[in-house]
Design an enzyme around this catalytic site. Structure first.
Site, PDB file in Angstrom:
ATOM      1  N   HIS A   1      -0.858   0.358  -9.271  1.00 33.96           N
ATOM      2  CA  HIS A   1      -2.717  -0.702  -8.899  1.00 33.96           C
ATOM      3  C   HIS A   1      -2.798  -2.096  -9.372  1.00 33.96           C
ATOM      4  O   HIS A   1      -3.773  -2.187  -9.006  1.00 33.96           O
ATOM      5  CB  HIS A   1      -3.163   0.155  -7.378  1.00 33.96           C
TER       6      HIS A   1
ATOM      7  N   ARG B   1       0.966  -1.365   0.045  1.00 39.98           N
ATOM      8  CA  ARG B   1       0.017  -0.600  -0.230  1.00 39.98           C
ATOM      9  C   ARG B   1       0.697   1.243   0.161  1.00 39.98           C
ATOM     10  O   ARG B   1       2.002   1.772   0.768  1.00 39.98           O
ATOM     11  CB  ARG B   1      -0.858   0.217   1.247  1.00 39.98           C
TER      12      ARG B   1
ATOM     13  N   GLU C   1      -3.210   8.329  -3.725  1.00 36.08           N
ATOM     14  CA  GLU C   1      -3.541   7.472  -5.185  1.00 36.08           C
ATOM     15  C   GLU C   1      -4.970   7.821  -5.245  1.00 36.08           C
ATOM     16  O   GLU C   1      -5.771   8.309  -4.357  1.00 36.08           O
ATOM     17  CB  GLU C   1      -3.901   6.024  -4.750  1.00 36.08           C
TER      18      GLU C   1
HETATM   19  C1  DGY Z   1      -5.009  -5.599  -2.737  1.00 39.48           C
HETATM   20  O1  DGY Z   1      -5.908  -7.313  -2.457  1.00 39.48           O
HETATM   21  O2  DGY Z   1      -5.172  -5.672  -1.679  1.00 39.48           O
HETATM   22  C2  DGY Z   1      -5.509  -5.306  -4.145  1.00 39.48           C
HETATM   23  O3  DGY Z   1      -4.053  -4.559  -3.501  1.00 39.48           O
HETATM   24  C3  DGY Z   1      -6.454  -5.121  -5.162  1.00 39.48           C
HETATM   25  O4  DGY Z   1      -6.737  -4.569  -5.572  1.00 39.48           O
END
Ligand code: DGY
Length: 324
Positions: A287, A240, A269
């Site tokens: 992403h 993230r 984002e």
């Molecule tokens: C997740 O599965 O957390 C991914 O980032 C989804 O796009």
């Protein structure tokens, strides 16, 4: 009247027709349409007993406003940092995720990022597309070695382990950091040794971040930790965005204190830090680490399975919180 289920995502036909047997399904295909305003999102959510969302935010206020009707929030993602899980729990709303089905796809992508940034694949692609390839020039695009180099994995959950298995195939030496070291049997099987984070950062040629975003991991990689990294190291983030202090990373890259970075996620984002996209030694993707065709379908199917089980009062495959 059948209870209403709101899907705030693309969804395959089989999922729509399956859910449609028992529920009035409202689907806003976020892949084919512009983002909804918060107000429009709120209107579609109102009255739904369950919602399926990818990584759109569902904050405490939205949850509280729908607490009378909403029973289930089925995240179409492994991460649930976009959902106020504590608020959902307080209101007795179950949250589920899609952990498991995207492990291999994300691990494939993480290794792809190692190769893309280390071996400068994205840079070389831009060069070739721009028509600069004038002949086989021996000096073109010398990159970082992969075979024999140390890969540091921050976050040794399922995806970290799957990434480690792949990296072994590339002849990489593996170290990892996790809040708690994994069982010896797992560490032995994947061939990775636990290190304190500071040691891992100082030793690794490639650092892959695969940790969930929590208050503890927010800005885990900040200026002081970036300064521990080798100047020939590459930072890869497929977890993230806010795990990395993006402005500090940008400054480190601009100052040449790192060899490069590969980012699939960003602190704010979809915005990128000003100046990031101008850097040649940075690979930037939107992403998409889990986005292979089968995995995307399976994420939707698993989210729907979680949702149906929860509404039917049956055992739920992927609960994130406990309610009731
Ligand atoms: C997740 O599965 O957390 C991914 O980032 C989804 O796009």
């Amino acid at each position: 009247m059948r209870p209403r289920v709101y899907i705030h995502s693309w969804a395959p036909e089989d999922v729509l027709s399956d859910l449609g047997r028992d529920y009035a399904v409202d689907c806003y295909d976020t892949s084919a349409n512009p983002p909804l305003s918060a107000e429009a999102f709120g209107e579609r959510l109102a009255g739904a007993v369950a919602v399926m969302i990818h990584t759109s935010t569902l904050d405490g206020d939205m949850i509280a406003a729908n607490a009378e009707t909403l029973k289930v929030i089925a995240s179409i993602a492994v991460g649930t940092d976009h959902i106020d899980v504590a608020a959902a729990t307080r209101h007795g709303i179950l949250v589920t995720n899609t952990s498991g089905v995207l492990t291999e796809a994300v691990a494939d992508f993480a290794i792809g990022m190692v190769l893309a940034v280390g071996r400068r694949i994205a840079e070389a692609d831009r060069f070739t597309r721009a028509g600069h390839f004038q002949g086989n020039n021996f000096g073109l695009y010398w990159g970082g070695e992969v075979n024999g180099e140390t890969l540091g994995i921050v976050g040794m959950g399922r995806i970290g382990q799957a990434t480690a298995r792949r990296a072994r195939g590339f002849g990489m030496k593996l170290i990892y950091h996790n809040r708690n070291p994994v069982a010896d049997s797992i560490a032995d099987e994947v061939g990775a040794t636990w290190r304190p984070l500071e040691d891992l950062l100082g030793q690794s040629r490639y650092v892959i971040l695969l940790t969930p975003l929590t208050p503890e991991t927010h800005h885990l990689i900040d200026e002081s930790r970036l300064r521990l990294m080798r100047s020939d190291a590459y930072l890869i983030n497929v977890s993230r965005g806010p795990v990395v202090h993006e402005a500090a990373l940008l400054a480190a890259l601009q100052a040449g204190r790192l060899a490069g970075a590969a980012l699939d996620v960003y602190e704010n984002e979809p915005a990128l830090a000003d100046g990031l996209a101008a850097l040649e030694n940075v690979v930037l993707t939107p992403h998409v680490a889990s986005a292979d065709v089968a995995t995307r379908h399976n994420m939707l199917r698993l989210a729907a399975t979680n949702l149906k089980a929860a509404l039917a009062g049956e055992p739920v495959p992927n609960p994130v919180n406990r309610v009731g």
